[in-house]
Design a protein around this motif. Structure first.
Motif, PDB file in Angstrom:
ATOM      1  N   SER A 231       0.838  -1.209   0.000  1.00  0.00           N
ATOM      2  CA  SER A 231       0.000   0.000   0.000  1.00  0.00           C
ATOM      3  C   SER A 231       0.872   1.257   0.000  1.00  0.00           C
ATOM      4  N   GLN A 232       0.419   2.263  -0.726  1.00  0.00           N
ATOM      5  CA  GLN A 232       1.106   3.548  -0.757  1.00  0.00           C
ATOM      6  C   GLN A 232       0.093   4.679  -0.694  1.00  0.00           C
ATOM      7  N   LEU A 233       0.582   5.864  -0.414  1.00  0.00           N
ATOM      8  CA  LEU A 233      -0.265   7.049  -0.356  1.00  0.00           C
ATOM      9  C   LEU A 233      -0.542   7.509  -1.784  1.00  0.00           C
ATOM     10  N   ALA A 234      -1.821   7.587  -2.129  1.00  0.00           N
ATOM     11  CA  ALA A 234      -2.216   7.846  -3.514  1.00  0.00           C
ATOM     12  C   ALA A 234      -2.226   9.323  -3.871  1.00  0.00           C
ATOM     13  N   MET A 235      -2.199  10.198  -2.876  1.00  0.00           N
ATOM     14  CA  MET A 235      -2.344  11.644  -3.087  1.00  0.00           C
ATOM     15  C   MET A 235      -0.987  12.343  -3.062  1.00  0.00           C
ATOM     16  N   PRO A 236      -0.925  13.576  -3.531  1.00  0.00           N
ATOM     17  CA  PRO A 236       0.314  14.348  -3.361  1.00  0.00           C
ATOM     18  C   PRO A 236       0.658  14.491  -1.878  1.00  0.00           C
ATOM     19  N   VAL A 237       1.934  14.320  -1.557  1.00  0.00           N
ATOM     20  CA  VAL A 237       2.392  14.368  -0.170  1.00  0.00           C
ATOM     21  C   VAL A 237       3.550  15.357  -0.052  1.00  0.00           C
ATOM     22  N   THR A 238       3.472  16.222   0.954  1.00  0.00           N
ATOM     23  CA  THR A 238       4.594  17.082   1.318  1.00  0.00           C
ATOM     24  C   THR A 238       5.019  16.751   2.740  1.00  0.00           C
ATOM     25  N   VAL A 239       6.310  16.530   2.916  1.00  0.00           N
ATOM     26  CA  VAL A 239       6.884  16.266   4.234  1.00  0.00           C
ATOM     27  C   VAL A 239       7.900  17.362   4.536  1.00  0.00           C
ATOM     28  N   VAL A 240       7.768  18.000   5.696  1.00  0.00           N
ATOM     29  CA  VAL A 240       8.738  18.991   6.158  1.00  0.00           C
ATOM     30  C   VAL A 240       9.344  18.470   7.451  1.00  0.00           C
ATOM     31  N   PRO A 261       4.809   7.989  -3.530  1.00  0.00           N
ATOM     32  CA  PRO A 261       5.443   8.200  -4.840  1.00  0.00           C
ATOM     33  C   PRO A 261       5.434   9.660  -5.288  1.00  0.00           C
ATOM     34  N   ASP A 262       4.366  10.400  -4.965  1.00  0.00           N
ATOM     35  CA  ASP A 262       4.261  11.817  -5.337  1.00  0.00           C
ATOM     36  C   ASP A 262       4.668  12.651  -4.130  1.00  0.00           C
ATOM     37  N   LEU A 263       5.993  12.760  -3.923  1.00  0.00           N
ATOM     38  CA  LEU A 263       6.535  13.326  -2.685  1.00  0.00           C
ATOM     39  C   LEU A 263       7.313  14.607  -2.932  1.00  0.00           C
ATOM     40  N   ASP A 264       7.048  15.604  -2.086  1.00  0.00           N
ATOM     41  CA  ASP A 264       7.884  16.805  -1.974  1.00  0.00           C
ATOM     42  C   ASP A 264       8.447  16.783  -0.559  1.00  0.00           C
ATOM     43  N   HIS A 265       9.732  16.469  -0.423  1.00  0.00           N
ATOM     44  CA  HIS A 265      10.368  16.379   0.894  1.00  0.00           C
ATOM     45  C   HIS A 265      11.227  17.614   1.120  1.00  0.00           C
ATOM     46  N   GLU A 281       6.866  29.924   6.468  1.00  0.00           N
ATOM     47  CA  GLU A 281       7.479  28.817   5.720  1.00  0.00           C
ATOM     48  C   GLU A 281       6.541  27.622   5.635  1.00  0.00           C
ATOM     49  N   ILE A 282       5.888  27.309   6.738  1.00  0.00           N
ATOM     50  CA  ILE A 282       4.974  26.161   6.744  1.00  0.00           C
ATOM     51  C   ILE A 282       3.731  26.455   5.926  1.00  0.00           C
ATOM     52  N   THR A 283       3.226  27.677   6.016  1.00  0.00           N
ATOM     53  CA  THR A 283       2.068  28.045   5.198  1.00  0.00           C
ATOM     54  C   THR A 283       2.402  27.941   3.721  1.00  0.00           C
ATOM     55  N   GLU A 284       3.583  28.406   3.333  1.00  0.00           N
ATOM     56  CA  GLU A 284       3.999  28.315   1.936  1.00  0.00           C
ATOM     57  C   GLU A 284       4.070  26.859   1.483  1.00  0.00           C
ATOM     58  N   ALA A 285       4.610  25.979   2.336  1.00  0.00           N
ATOM     59  CA  ALA A 285       4.699  24.557   1.977  1.00  0.00           C
ATOM     60  C   ALA A 285       3.315  23.957   1.782  1.00  0.00           C
ATOM     61  N   ILE A 286       2.361  24.355   2.634  1.00  0.00           N
ATOM     62  CA  ILE A 286       1.000  23.836   2.512  1.00  0.00           C
ATOM     63  C   ILE A 286       0.337  24.371   1.246  1.00  0.00           C
ATOM     64  N   ARG A 287       0.523  25.643   0.974  1.00  0.00           N
ATOM     65  CA  ARG A 287      -0.051  26.214  -0.248  1.00  0.00           C
ATOM     66  C   ARG A 287       0.527  25.552  -1.501  1.00  0.00           C
ATOM     67  N   ASP A 288       1.828  25.288  -1.483  1.00  0.00           N
ATOM     68  CA  ASP A 288       2.443  24.576  -2.601  1.00  0.00           C
ATOM     69  C   ASP A 288       1.848  23.183  -2.764  1.00  0.00           C
ATOM     70  N   LEU A 289       1.640  22.511  -1.636  1.00  0.00           N
ATOM     71  CA  LEU A 289       1.009  21.188  -1.667  1.00  0.00           C
ATOM     72  C   LEU A 289      -0.379  21.252  -2.280  1.00  0.00           C
ATOM     73  N   LEU A 290      -1.158  22.203  -1.851  1.00  0.00           N
ATOM     74  CA  LEU A 290      -2.547  22.305  -2.337  1.00  0.00           C
ATOM     75  C   LEU A 290      -2.602  22.664  -3.813  1.00  0.00           C
ATOM     76  N   GLY A 291      -1.522  23.233  -4.345  1.00  0.00           N
ATOM     77  CA  GLY A 291      -1.488  23.568  -5.763  1.00  0.00           C
ATOM     78  C   GLY A 291      -1.101  22.412  -6.657  1.00  0.00           C
ATOM     79  N   ARG A 292      -0.736  21.294  -6.071  1.00  0.00           N
ATOM     80  CA  ARG A 292      -0.303  20.143  -6.872  1.00  0.00           C
ATOM     81  C   ARG A 292      -1.495  19.293  -7.283  1.00  0.00           C
TER      82      ARG A 292
END
Length: 292
Positions: A231-240, A261-265, A281-292
């Protein structure tokens, strides 16, 4: 000073198994759920939530067993499994009319978010993770002298009785330790809010221990079952995560890539409580995630 999220409604929402979650809800637009970590409450998101609410409906619950949410007795490991806690989040969002939402979690909330992403791929559209690796991997990488950083994990993994007694006997000292040791910028958590976190945690010792104990028991079993099934995560994922450099001792990005598989680390120079230390910085990372 009493902390609230300005412009947010403070409500109680139905979770799973009759549990109710206290939550702050505000903003308008596509929904984003933010899950707090240890030893905090939803107030850790106060800066990020205000920023995101300009564009999104933001839902910030206290996890089962924490803050002002219900604290059911741990009659078995499943009560505080991340699967049960993830089911709370899905039910709470659905009660507000959101069958699909983005989900971001920090620390314990990130473990819940990870489990929600695996169990509810049709519901979680985007997944944000702050400063953890999944439970199964966490226990695998904690070894030797470097495992000392996770001493509290081993304490709260012990059978019922001893950890609850030890922690309750020095609750202020115990919970204050983490707020001091894990913060690079002490000013990011003002004294009165720090005291509120400690009070809330001291009032929830049995449920907090039960949450951690589940991560040395049923959570490992469920993670292993997913790994065995591929099993893997099917959605875009951002890890900080914090930038520990070579002293980390393992490749955190590789650990996450195996699940996502769709990871922004990303790495940050902030401490563990990064949503409070570097909210822009965290808000920017979340906004980038939501734009994917």
């Amino acid at each position: 000073m009493t902390y609230v999220l300005p412009g947010f409604d403070h409500v109680r929402l139905p979770g799973a198994d009759g549990v109710e979650l206290a939550a702050a809800v505000g903003g308008e637009g596509s929904p984003v759920v933010l899950l707090h970590g240890f030893p905090q409450t939803h107030l850790m998101w106060r800066h990020v939530a205000e920023r995101l609410a300009a564009e999104h409906t933001v839902i910030c619950p206290d996890l089962r067993g924490y803050g002002a949410s219900d604290k059911p007795r741990a009659t078995g490991p499943e009560v505080y499994s991340k699967r049960s806690m993830a089911a709370d989040v899905v039910a709470a969002a659905a009660s507000l009319g959101h069958d699909r939402f983005a989900l971001v979690g920090h620390d314990r909330g990130a473990l819940v978010a990870f489990r929600a992403g695996l169990d509810h791929p049709e519901t979680v559209t985007h997944l944000g993770i702050l400063d953890i690796v999944p439970t199964l991997d966490m226990w695998n990488v904690l070894r030797g002298a470097s495992a000392a950083v996770g001493w509290h994990l081993f304490l709260m993994a012990q059978p019922p009785g001893l950890p609850e007694t030890m922690i309750a006997g020095s609750a202020d000292t115990f919970f204050s330790f983490f707020l001091d040791a894990w913060t690079k910028d002490p000013a990011a958590v003002p004294d009165d809010l720090r005291a509120a976190y400690v009070r809330a945690s001291a009032a929830a010792v049995p449920s907090i221990v039960a949450d951690y104990r589940a991560s040395a028991d049923i959570d490992i079993v469920q993670d292993q079952a997913d790994r065995d099934a591929g099993s893997q995560l099917a959605m875009p994922v951002t890890v900080v995560q914090q930038d520990w450099g070579a002293q980390l001792g393992y490749d955190a990005a590789a650990v996450w890539k195996a699940w996502a598989p769709d990871l922004d680390h990303r790495l940050t120079g902030a401490g563990h409580f990064m949503a409070e230390e570097v909210p822009d910085e965290i808000t920017e990372a979340i906004r980038d995630l939501l734009g994917r």
